[in-house]
Design a protein around this motif. Sequence first.
Motif, PDB file in Angstrom:
ATOM      1  N   GLY A  89       2.175   7.328  -8.271  1.00 45.15           N
ATOM      2  CA  GLY A  89       1.649   8.506  -8.917  1.00 45.15           C
ATOM      3  C   GLY A  89       0.990   8.237 -10.261  1.00 45.15           C
ATOM      4  N   THR A  90       0.560   7.010 -10.493  1.00 41.87           N
ATOM      5  CA  THR A  90      -0.126   6.672 -11.742  1.00 41.87           C
ATOM      6  C   THR A  90      -1.409   5.926 -11.419  1.00 41.87           C
ATOM      7  N   ASP A  91      -2.194   5.715 -12.454  1.00 37.67           N
ATOM      8  CA  ASP A  91      -3.450   4.980 -12.283  1.00 37.67           C
ATOM      9  C   ASP A  91      -3.304   3.504 -12.643  1.00 37.67           C
ATOM     10  N   THR A  92      -2.130   2.968 -12.549  1.00 39.67           N
ATOM     11  CA  THR A  92      -1.882   1.572 -12.890  1.00 39.67           C
ATOM     12  C   THR A  92      -2.621   0.649 -11.939  1.00 39.67           C
ATOM     13  N   GLN A  93      -3.410  -0.248 -12.502  1.00 42.20           N
ATOM     14  CA  GLN A  93      -4.115  -1.255 -11.708  1.00 42.20           C
ATOM     15  C   GLN A  93      -3.133  -2.370 -11.331  1.00 42.20           C
ATOM     16  N   VAL A  94      -3.246  -2.846 -10.116  1.00 42.32           N
ATOM     17  CA  VAL A  94      -2.391  -3.918  -9.606  1.00 42.32           C
ATOM     18  C   VAL A  94      -3.276  -5.034  -9.070  1.00 42.32           C
ATOM     19  N   THR A  95      -2.905  -6.271  -9.383  1.00 36.88           N
ATOM     20  CA  THR A  95      -3.622  -7.431  -8.861  1.00 36.88           C
ATOM     21  C   THR A  95      -2.706  -8.174  -7.903  1.00 36.88           C
ATOM     22  N   LEU A  98       0.827  -1.210   0.000  1.00 35.26           N
ATOM     23  CA  LEU A  98       0.000   0.000   0.000  1.00 35.26           C
ATOM     24  C   LEU A  98       0.862   1.260   0.000  1.00 35.26           C
ATOM     25  N   ALA A  99       1.866   1.287   0.850  1.00 37.33           N
ATOM     26  CA  ALA A  99       2.733   2.471   0.956  1.00 37.33           C
ATOM     27  C   ALA A  99       3.548   2.676  -0.321  1.00 37.33           C
ATOM     28  N   GLY A 100       4.084   1.605  -0.874  1.00 34.61           N
ATOM     29  CA  GLY A 100       4.883   1.715  -2.088  1.00 34.61           C
ATOM     30  C   GLY A 100       4.047   2.103  -3.289  1.00 34.61           C
ATOM     31  N   LYS A 101       2.880   1.501  -3.426  1.00 31.97           N
ATOM     32  CA  LYS A 101       1.991   1.795  -4.563  1.00 31.97           C
ATOM     33  C   LYS A 101       1.530   3.246  -4.504  1.00 31.97           C
ATOM     34  N   HIS A 102       1.357   3.782  -3.321  1.00 29.61           N
ATOM     35  CA  HIS A 102       0.965   5.181  -3.148  1.00 29.61           C
ATOM     36  C   HIS A 102       1.980   6.122  -3.814  1.00 29.61           C
ATOM     37  N   ASP A 109     -10.887  -0.021   1.588  1.00 27.21           N
ATOM     38  CA  ASP A 109     -11.080   1.298   0.989  1.00 27.21           C
ATOM     39  C   ASP A 109      -9.773   1.833   0.403  1.00 27.21           C
ATOM     40  N   ARG A 110      -8.697   1.651   1.121  1.00 33.29           N
ATOM     41  CA  ARG A 110      -7.372   2.107   0.654  1.00 33.29           C
ATOM     42  C   ARG A 110      -6.956   1.346  -0.607  1.00 33.29           C
ATOM     43  N   GLN A 111      -7.224   0.043  -0.628  1.00 35.54           N
ATOM     44  CA  GLN A 111      -6.914  -0.759  -1.816  1.00 35.54           C
ATOM     45  C   GLN A 111      -7.638  -0.197  -3.032  1.00 35.54           C
ATOM     46  N   GLN A 112      -8.901   0.129  -2.871  1.00 31.99           N
ATOM     47  CA  GLN A 112      -9.686   0.668  -3.981  1.00 31.99           C
ATOM     48  C   GLN A 112      -9.140   2.016  -4.448  1.00 31.99           C
ATOM     49  N   GLU A 113      -8.774   2.880  -3.493  1.00 28.32           N
ATOM     50  CA  GLU A 113      -8.190   4.186  -3.840  1.00 28.32           C
ATOM     51  C   GLU A 113      -6.932   4.029  -4.677  1.00 28.32           C
ATOM     52  N   LEU A 114      -6.124   3.024  -4.348  1.00 24.50           N
ATOM     53  CA  LEU A 114      -4.836   2.819  -5.013  1.00 24.50           C
ATOM     54  C   LEU A 114      -4.922   1.918  -6.241  1.00 24.50           C
ATOM     55  N   GLY A 115      -6.103   1.367  -6.524  1.00 27.68           N
ATOM     56  CA  GLY A 115      -6.236   0.495  -7.692  1.00 27.68           C
ATOM     57  C   GLY A 115      -5.643  -0.879  -7.490  1.00 27.68           C
ATOM     58  N   ILE A 116      -5.784  -1.408  -6.279  1.00 26.75           N
ATOM     59  CA  ILE A 116      -5.271  -2.748  -5.965  1.00 26.75           C
ATOM     60  C   ILE A 116      -6.456  -3.694  -5.833  1.00 26.75           C
ATOM     61  N   THR A 117      -6.407  -4.799  -6.571  1.00 29.46           N
ATOM     62  CA  THR A 117      -7.429  -5.834  -6.510  1.00 29.46           C
ATOM     63  C   THR A 117      -6.799  -7.094  -5.943  1.00 29.46           C
ATOM     64  N   VAL A 118      -7.451  -7.683  -4.956  1.00 25.47           N
ATOM     65  CA  VAL A 118      -6.981  -8.955  -4.405  1.00 25.47           C
ATOM     66  C   VAL A 118      -7.791 -10.044  -5.079  1.00 25.47           C
ATOM     67  N   LEU A 119      -7.099 -10.939  -5.739  1.00 24.82           N
ATOM     68  CA  LEU A 119      -7.746 -11.999  -6.496  1.00 24.82           C
ATOM     69  C   LEU A 119      -7.875 -13.232  -5.622  1.00 24.82           C
ATOM     70  N   GLY A 120      -9.086 -13.664  -5.412  1.00 27.45           N
ATOM     71  CA  GLY A 120      -9.330 -14.875  -4.648  1.00 27.45           C
ATOM     72  C   GLY A 120      -9.994 -15.904  -5.531  1.00 27.45           C
ATOM     73  N   SER A 121      -9.794 -17.155  -5.222  1.00 32.01           N
ATOM     74  CA  SER A 121     -10.390 -18.196  -6.040  1.00 32.01           C
ATOM     75  C   SER A 121     -10.677 -19.416  -5.192  1.00 32.01           C
ATOM     76  N   ASN A 122     -11.817 -20.011  -5.447  1.00 28.39           N
ATOM     77  CA  ASN A 122     -12.150 -21.280  -4.807  1.00 28.39           C
ATOM     78  C   ASN A 122     -12.028 -22.424  -5.804  1.00 28.39           C
ATOM     79  N   SER A 123     -11.353 -22.172  -6.915  1.00 26.98           N
ATOM     80  CA  SER A 123     -11.192 -23.204  -7.933  1.00 26.98           C
ATOM     81  C   SER A 123     -10.106 -24.189  -7.521  1.00 26.98           C
ATOM     82  N   THR A 124     -10.237 -25.395  -8.008  1.00 28.24           N
ATOM     83  CA  THR A 124      -9.198 -26.401  -7.779  1.00 28.24           C
ATOM     84  C   THR A 124      -8.804 -27.017  -9.112  1.00 28.24           C
TER      85      THR A 124
END
Length: 120
Positions: A65-71, A58-62, A90-105
């Motif tokens: 200074g760009t709108d780059t999306q990060v997963t 979070l601190a580094g992505k802040h 909320d902070r993740q959303q502000e910074l464009g960070i998406t946490v990818l979760g999966s229940n697939s096997t």
Amino acid sequence: AAPPGPPIYVDLAYLPGSWSARTVDEEFFRRVRSLCYVVSGDDHLKEGVLRSLLDALLAGKHQWGTDTQVTLIPTFDSLVMHEWYQETHDRQQELGITVLGSNSTVAMQDETFPACKVEF
């Protein structure tokens, strides 16, 4: 301390596990800018530094200074990860960070394991 220089841009970066996870800090995320970060290494050593690693993202992505999306792609289930996700959503959303979760096997030969598909 890292020598001065421009950031490095990559599509996918695996964050180190075990004792090496302690080297991932805010400066790492300022310098290694990835579209996807894989958090692997389901071990007790990683669990001990996981919160500081996630906060460093979070601190580094802040600083980008760009709108780059990060997963962020965790490869294991963790109480620390769940708490961080809830507390900083909320902070993740502000910074464009998406946490990818999966229940697939995925089943390969005689074993099954959790997985998710990442496409570029």
